[in-house]
Design a protein around this motif. Sequence first.
Motif, PDB file in Angstrom:
ATOM      1  N   SER A  29       0.863  -1.588   0.157  1.00 30.58           N
ATOM      2  CA  SER A  29      -0.165   0.096  -0.187  1.00 30.58           C
ATOM      3  C   SER A  29       0.659   1.360  -0.088  1.00 30.58           C
ATOM      4  O   SER A  29       0.523   2.014  -0.439  1.00 30.58           O
ATOM      5  N   TYR A  30       2.054   1.234   0.950  1.00 33.07           N
ATOM      6  CA  TYR A  30       2.786   2.511   0.997  1.00 33.07           C
ATOM      7  C   TYR A  30       3.705   2.574  -0.307  1.00 33.07           C
ATOM      8  O   TYR A  30       3.533   3.852  -0.765  1.00 33.07           O
ATOM      9  N   LEU A  31       4.201   1.709  -0.970  1.00 33.15           N
ATOM     10  CA  LEU A  31       4.896   1.211  -2.592  1.00 33.15           C
ATOM     11  C   LEU A  31       3.550   2.054  -3.526  1.00 33.15           C
ATOM     12  O   LEU A  31       4.090   3.049  -4.614  1.00 33.15           O
ATOM     13  N   ILE A  32       2.070   1.932  -3.333  1.00 31.66           N
ATOM     14  CA  ILE A  32       1.347   1.818  -4.207  1.00 31.66           C
ATOM     15  C   ILE A  32       0.828   3.633  -3.938  1.00 31.66           C
ATOM     16  O   ILE A  32       0.657   4.151  -5.467  1.00 31.66           O
ATOM     17  N   TYR A  33       0.539   4.096  -3.077  1.00 37.61           N
ATOM     18  CA  TYR A  33       0.443   5.543  -2.678  1.00 37.61           C
ATOM     19  C   TYR A  33       1.537   6.281  -3.216  1.00 37.61           C
ATOM     20  O   TYR A  33       1.796   7.572  -3.406  1.00 37.61           O
ATOM     21  N   HIS A  34       2.940   5.399  -3.310  1.00 38.19           N
ATOM     22  CA  HIS A  34       3.997   6.338  -3.237  1.00 38.19           C
ATOM     23  C   HIS A  34       4.248   7.050  -4.658  1.00 38.19           C
ATOM     24  O   HIS A  34       4.995   7.789  -5.230  1.00 38.19           O
ATOM     25  N   ASN A  35       4.552   5.782  -5.276  1.00 39.36           N
ATOM     26  CA  ASN A  35       4.603   5.140  -6.847  1.00 39.36           C
ATOM     27  C   ASN A  35       3.434   6.071  -7.230  1.00 39.36           C
ATOM     28  O   ASN A  35       3.772   5.936  -8.799  1.00 39.36           O
ATOM     29  N   GLY A  36       2.003   5.518  -6.779  1.00 33.46           N
ATOM     30  CA  GLY A  36       0.976   5.631  -8.559  1.00 33.46           C
ATOM     31  C   GLY A  36       1.009   4.226  -8.753  1.00 33.46           C
ATOM     32  O   GLY A  36       1.666   3.680  -8.369  1.00 33.46           O
ATOM     33  N   ILE A  37       0.313   4.271  -9.808  1.00 38.43           N
ATOM     34  CA  ILE A  37      -0.375   2.940 -10.172  1.00 38.43           C
ATOM     35  C   ILE A  37      -0.486   2.994 -11.954  1.00 38.43           C
ATOM     36  O   ILE A  37      -0.594   4.124 -12.395  1.00 38.43           O
TER      37      ILE A  37
END
Length: 265
Positions: A29-37
């Motif tokens: 979740s952190y990686l997706i929030y930080h980097n987007g999709i």
Amino acid sequence: FRSKNTLEKIWIMSAGVIMNFLLAIFIFSYLIYHNGINEADPRAIVGQVVAGDPAENLGLKKGDQILSVNGVQITNWEEMTVEIHQNPDAPVHLIWQRSSVIMKGNVTTESVAQLIGDEIVQKGMIGIQPIYDHYNVTISKALYYGCQRTYHFLDILIRTIKGLFKGNISIKELGGPIMIAKVAGESASAGMNALLGLMAFLSLNLGLLNILPIPGLDGGHVLIALIEGIIRRDLPLKLKMGIQQVGLLILLMLFITIMVNDIQR
């Protein structure tokens, strides 16, 4: 601990596994929030060509639109993928459009192993990627996608374990501490995001394997607690010790096998 009821015992013995899963969800979740999709464009338009792969040797470039593969008309990326995948290590005939120019050529695909169901299947690849549209997400969306990604990797792990038990996947594919150290080093070199992704994946591995009903693991303890809850009495201590010893023997054999795999690599 022995004074607790069955559900309390299971909750206590599952706590480590639950934390493994929660850690994976949190990291994803952190990686997706930080980097987007990134969402793939459905059109059969080349977004990137992998250097050194067959597509580059053929002359495909970013922005080319694939029109047909082996005479089959292509209208989207999925159709093109299906046609190429079913031809591992085989020549395929491509027709593509660059601006207003129609081009054609033959290329031999590379064979790449992929997990389909619980079997390893060889798929044809030429080394192209679609166009990706990038989106930023809210915290709630990131948590949703984090859970989705956790489920995706769990599904892969479960199918892999099934394949191992069925004999569809060789035990030589398994890796241990040496392989983990190697991959961790490569991930660290690629950046913190890659290292965190590996951490989440290893956490899922650990959690899933630990909850399997194998004596000596948390899943084995949970199974014993369930049996004792059903029969409403404790199993004899000697029987439990025997079960644990058998489980430890299985784990020791697995450890030796994996270490041999690592060394042979």
